[in-house]
Design an enzyme around this catalytic site. Structure first.
Site, PDB file in Angstrom:
ATOM      1  N   CYS A   1       0.690  -1.270   0.179  1.00 56.32           N
ATOM      2  CA  CYS A   1      -0.438  -0.172   0.037  1.00 56.32           C
ATOM      3  C   CYS A   1       1.094   1.635   0.309  1.00 56.32           C
ATOM      4  O   CYS A   1       0.556   2.189  -0.665  1.00 56.32           O
ATOM      5  CB  CYS A   1      -1.129   0.100   1.001  1.00 56.32           C
ATOM      6  SG  CYS A   1      -0.391  -0.950   2.845  1.00 56.32           S
TER       7      CYS A   1
ATOM      8  N   ASP B   1      -2.884  -8.113  -3.875  1.00 54.79           N
ATOM      9  CA  ASP B   1      -3.680  -6.469  -3.625  1.00 54.79           C
ATOM     10  C   ASP B   1      -3.873  -5.835  -4.656  1.00 54.79           C
ATOM     11  O   ASP B   1      -3.679  -6.017  -5.861  1.00 54.79           O
ATOM     12  CB  ASP B   1      -1.926  -6.059  -2.995  1.00 54.79           C
ATOM     13  CG  ASP B   1      -2.624  -5.056  -1.469  1.00 54.79           C
ATOM     14  OD1 ASP B   1      -3.265  -5.314  -1.345  1.00 54.79           O
ATOM     15  OD2 ASP B   1      -0.767  -4.596  -1.477  1.00 54.79           O
TER      16      ASP B   1
ATOM     17  N   LYS C   1     -11.908  -3.887   8.865  1.00 51.24           N
ATOM     18  CA  LYS C   1     -11.556  -4.434   7.709  1.00 51.24           C
ATOM     19  C   LYS C   1     -13.048  -5.391   7.951  1.00 51.24           C
ATOM     20  O   LYS C   1     -13.448  -5.834   8.700  1.00 51.24           O
ATOM     21  CB  LYS C   1     -10.791  -5.410   7.084  1.00 51.24           C
ATOM     22  CG  LYS C   1     -10.105  -5.751   8.638  1.00 51.24           C
ATOM     23  CD  LYS C   1      -8.682  -6.604   9.169  1.00 51.24           C
ATOM     24  CE  LYS C   1      -8.278  -7.341   9.910  1.00 51.24           C
ATOM     25  NZ  LYS C   1      -7.300  -8.075   9.804  1.00 51.24           N
TER      26      LYS C   1
ATOM     27  N   ARG D   1       7.728 -10.421   5.366  1.00 49.97           N
ATOM     28  CA  ARG D   1       7.988 -10.520   6.265  1.00 49.97           C
ATOM     29  C   ARG D   1       8.789 -11.886   7.287  1.00 49.97           C
ATOM     30  O   ARG D   1       8.824 -12.710   6.938  1.00 49.97           O
ATOM     31  CB  ARG D   1       6.009 -10.731   6.865  1.00 49.97           C
ATOM     32  CG  ARG D   1       4.972 -10.306   6.662  1.00 49.97           C
ATOM     33  CD  ARG D   1       4.720  -8.763   7.194  1.00 49.97           C
ATOM     34  NE  ARG D   1       4.038  -7.906   6.109  1.00 49.97           N
ATOM     35  CZ  ARG D   1       2.615  -8.435   6.057  1.00 49.97           C
ATOM     36  NH1 ARG D   1       2.316  -9.836   6.996  1.00 49.97           N
ATOM     37  NH2 ARG D   1       1.674  -7.913   5.637  1.00 49.97           N
TER      38      ARG D   1
ATOM     39  N   HIS E   1      -8.503  -0.862   0.729  1.00 46.64           N
ATOM     40  CA  HIS E   1      -7.285  -2.164   0.433  1.00 46.64           C
ATOM     41  C   HIS E   1      -8.518  -3.770  -0.017  1.00 46.64           C
ATOM     42  O   HIS E   1      -8.632  -3.735   1.414  1.00 46.64           O
ATOM     43  CB  HIS E   1      -6.885  -2.234   1.946  1.00 46.64           C
ATOM     44  CG  HIS E   1      -5.830  -1.154   1.675  1.00 46.64           C
ATOM     45  ND1 HIS E   1      -4.364  -0.893   2.164  1.00 46.64           N
ATOM     46  CD2 HIS E   1      -6.196   0.275   3.201  1.00 46.64           C
ATOM     47  CE1 HIS E   1      -4.201  -0.035   2.866  1.00 46.64           C
ATOM     48  NE2 HIS E   1      -4.848   0.784   2.917  1.00 46.64           N
TER      49      HIS E   1
ATOM     50  N   GLN F   1       0.461 -10.459  -2.599  1.00 46.95           N
ATOM     51  CA  GLN F   1      -0.539 -10.795  -2.841  1.00 46.95           C
ATOM     52  C   GLN F   1      -1.616 -10.171  -3.881  1.00 46.95           C
ATOM     53  O   GLN F   1      -0.603  -9.662  -4.378  1.00 46.95           O
ATOM     54  CB  GLN F   1      -0.770  -9.093  -1.104  1.00 46.95           C
ATOM     55  CG  GLN F   1      -0.037  -9.824   0.207  1.00 46.95           C
ATOM     56  CD  GLN F   1       0.063  -8.307   1.100  1.00 46.95           C
ATOM     57  OE1 GLN F   1       0.306  -7.484   0.750  1.00 46.95           O
ATOM     58  NE2 GLN F   1      -1.073  -8.524   2.196  1.00 46.95           N
TER      59      GLN F   1
ATOM     60  N   HIS G   1      -5.482  -1.422  -4.717  1.00 48.97           N
ATOM     61  CA  HIS G   1      -6.150  -0.434  -3.680  1.00 48.97           C
ATOM     62  C   HIS G   1      -6.536   0.943  -4.218  1.00 48.97           C
ATOM     63  O   HIS G   1      -6.734   1.466  -5.413  1.00 48.97           O
ATOM     64  CB  HIS G   1      -4.937   0.719  -3.086  1.00 48.97           C
ATOM     65  CG  HIS G   1      -3.612  -0.548  -2.159  1.00 48.97           C
ATOM     66  ND1 HIS G   1      -2.631  -1.247  -2.412  1.00 48.97           N
ATOM     67  CD2 HIS G   1      -4.096  -0.369  -0.443  1.00 48.97           C
ATOM     68  CE1 HIS G   1      -2.374  -1.584  -2.104  1.00 48.97           C
ATOM     69  NE2 HIS G   1      -3.618  -1.343  -0.633  1.00 48.97           N
TER      70      HIS G   1
END
Length: 640
Positions: free
Chosen positions: A335, A384, A470, A364, A516, A382, A386
């Site tokens: 993000c 992902d 979320k 991570r 997100h 991900q 946005h």
């Protein structure tokens, strides 16, 4: 008299110091026999603990998650008692209930503990359970507690962090343990026990501390329940994605590459591409734009976003540049990069929403003991995206994302799901960034969108991301296990931290809202769950190899290759098994690899321009013209 409010809203009066068990008896004898624990003013307690003031009360049975928690926490005491019978010098540490069962971390000193010990521990647990010994909780002073455990450095460390008045012991039969409570009325409820396995675990999860032995167990109120659970475990072993990944040639791990960093083999990469293309096609219809961002970013980027403060301890250490004094981090989130992409232009309200999507790999640092196949890794991708929109567009955009997530689930056979509305912990707001006003707006948007889409939801406080609430989609697989897959989050905070803006109809600068979203969550975890849910029998359109051609001898390899090419021209992927092996062995090998269709070719098939078709798990489907098989497969793949 005191007022007791029950879950249905009814209020009943009882004498002061009434116990939850007595309340249960006043409702029905059947309920009283089955009640295991209670929630009094939302705090779990024993059913024999008196209630001294007006309170809300929920009576918990085996059918409640918290009822199982009390059952398994009490069983951990039985496990510890049995261990001390055979290993009196062992040092006990902690023994919590977990999602399925419980564990106890033990320092066995010079003794060894393993599978050979399981049966005697199980037997001792059940013998002790038959005594129907009551679990009794009582307070002790800090000095008394330290004296009791003066020879156990683990317990004394725990006690040293507690204050007088906050320390309780629990005793049953001849066993006493440091404990906060939440037990069964007595040990007699435990009728079946199984020690599942042992593993190493560092004290308090710190690699610098001593390695302890973690003993995992599970108990049930009926032997039948244990038998069914063990059968389910056997089925789960067959479906283990690590086993299937190896058998199907999808992914591998290498010690030289590093723990938690999966290597995608050709067939696994093909599976990933199919999933990505499936989502890309849907995203293009919905107006998403694909972007690509680096795998690293300057530390300052993640300081600005707040990720460094929140995830710094779980991230890999900064990378120092040799000469220029810069610090970079492996990307923990996509993000912040997408915020910087948004900032490359000045946008008008007419340009919004902007929808940036990326299959972005993030990193991570997970402790080695927590890594597990593809479900817990150190590097994952991900799906992902946005969305930057106006406040007026937020609700509609959020509902469109819900539709996308549900489309993904439907297409992949996940039809048993619920949605969790994950909100901020109202009693611990320092865990989060942003103003109360922004959090209230974000939470209300999610609650409204879920309601308008008629989603089955539960609300969980304290489960929000640090920057916003979320909507998490919880999916149950074929074995009844629950997984979190898709997630959608509303964020008013990162746009402020990155000073994002758009020009509104009033010709003034305004702050956009950020959504997100990741329908798969992570590609690694999603594929692991998909493999286990389908037992490796993937939907045909996702299968890397739809068929294998099995020539019955070398003479028919050339015809087999002709068939292979004809199918490839129709974008139906497969392979040819031209090994010098008997057809029966080739069929057995194809069954193990879960290849959906086996096309046997020999003299008859070559003469007729046909293939003899076998289906995985079903057997012979008969002879088909090649064009007939193409149409048959395309229809099953929903390509026509």
């Amino acid at each position: 008299m005191i007022n007791i409010t029950l879950p249905d809203g009814s209020v009943k009066q009882y004498p002061q110091k009434v116990t939850p068990l007595e309340v249960a008896k006043s409702i029905s004898e059947g309920l009283a026999r089955n009640v295991l624990s209670a929630l009094v003013n939302d705090k779990q307690t024993e059913i024999t603990t008196p209630i001294t003031e007006n309170a809300t009360l929920q009576l918990l049975t085996w059918n409640d998650d918290l009822g199982k928690k009390a059952f398994w926490h009490s069983s951990a005491h039985l496990l510890a008692q049995a261990i001390l019978q055979f290993y009196p010098n062992a040092k006990l540490t902690i023994g919590p209930a977990i999602e399925k069962g419980f564990y106890y971390d033990v320092d066995f000193g010079e003794d060894s503990f393993g599978e050979k010990d399981f049966e005697k521990i199980e037997k001792a647990m059940l013998e002790n359970a038959k005594k129907k010994a009551e679990f009794k909780l009582y307070s002790v002073s800090k000095a008394e507690a330290l004296e009791e455990y003066k020879n156990n450095e683990y317990k004394t460390e725990l006690i040293s962090n507690l204050e007088d008045g906050d320390i309780t012991f629990c005793v049953h039969d001849n066993f006493t343990d440091l404990c906060r409570g939440g037990h069964l009325p007595n040990t007699g409820f435990v009728k079946a026990a199984k020690i599942l396995n042992v593993a190493g675990a560092y004290w308090r999860g710190d690699e610098k501390n001593k390695m302890l032995t973690r003993v995992y167990g599970i108990t049930f109120p009926k032997q039948k329940d244990l038998t069914e659970y063990l059968e389910l475990l056997e089925e789960a072993k067959k479906r283990d994605h690590r086993k299937l990944g190896k058998e199907l040639g999808l992914f591998a791990f290498s010690e030289k590459v590093g723990q938690g960093l999966p290597l995608w083999l050709p067939k696994g990469a093909a599976l990933r591409r199919k999933l990505e293309n499936f989502l890309l096609k849907q995203q293009q219809k919905l107006g998403y734009e694909m972007v690509i961002t680096p795998h690293i970013g300057q530390k300052e980027l993640y300081v600005t976003s707040g990720h460094y403060a929140k995830y710094g301890a779980d991230s890999f250490q900064p990378i120092q540049t040799p000469n220029e004094g810069e610090e970079f981090l492996l990307k923990p989130m996509n993000c912040p990069h997408h915020c910087e992409i948004y900032k490359t232009s000045q946008w008008s309200y007419r340009d919004l929403p902007k929808r940036y999507a990326e299959f972005g790999t993030v990193y991570r640092y997970e402790q080695s003991g927590e890594l597990h196949g593809l479900t817990r890794v150190r590097g994952f991708t991900q799906d992902d995206a946005h969305i930057f929109c106006t406040s007026d567009q937020l609700l509609e955009e959020f509902k469109k994302v819900i539709d996308l997530v549900l489309f993904v689930f439907e297409s992949l056979g996940f039809d048993n799901y619920s949605a969790q509305i994950s909100l901020r912990d109202p009693n611990n707001k320092e865990k989060y960034i942003g103003t109360d006003e922004n959090w209230e707006k974000a939470e209300n948007a999610i609650i409204t969108a879920a309601k308008e889409k008629n989603l089955p939801t539960v609300v969980e406080h304290g489960e929000a991301a640090f920057y916003g609430p979320k909507l998490d989609f919880m999916v149950k697989d074929a074995l009844g296990r629950q997984w979190q897959l898709g997630t959608i989050q509303v964020d008013y905070n990162l746009p402020e931290r990155f000073e994002l803006s758009y020009i509104g109809p009033d010709n003034q600068a305004h702050r956009p809202v950020m959504i997100h979203r990741a329908p798969f969550g992570s590609m690694e975890r999603f594929i692991a769950i998909l493999l286990e849910n389908t037992a490796g029998n993937l939907p045909l359109w996702l299968t890397p190899d739809v068929f294998t051609i099995l020539p019955i001898s070398e003479k028919y390899v050339e015809f087999g290759e002709k068939v292979l090419n004809l199918l490839a021209e129709q974008e139906i992927n497969g392979l040819i098994d031209n090994r010098n092996e008997k057809t029966g062995k080739k069929i057995r090998d194809a069954e193990v690899k879960k290849i959906p269709y086996m096309l046997i070719v020999g003299e008859k098939e070559e003469e007729n321009g046909t293939v003899s078709v076998r289906k995985h798990g079903e057997g012979d489907l008969g002879e088909m013209k090649i064009e007939e098989f193409i149409q048959f497969v395309k229809k099953e793949m929903k390509l026509i």
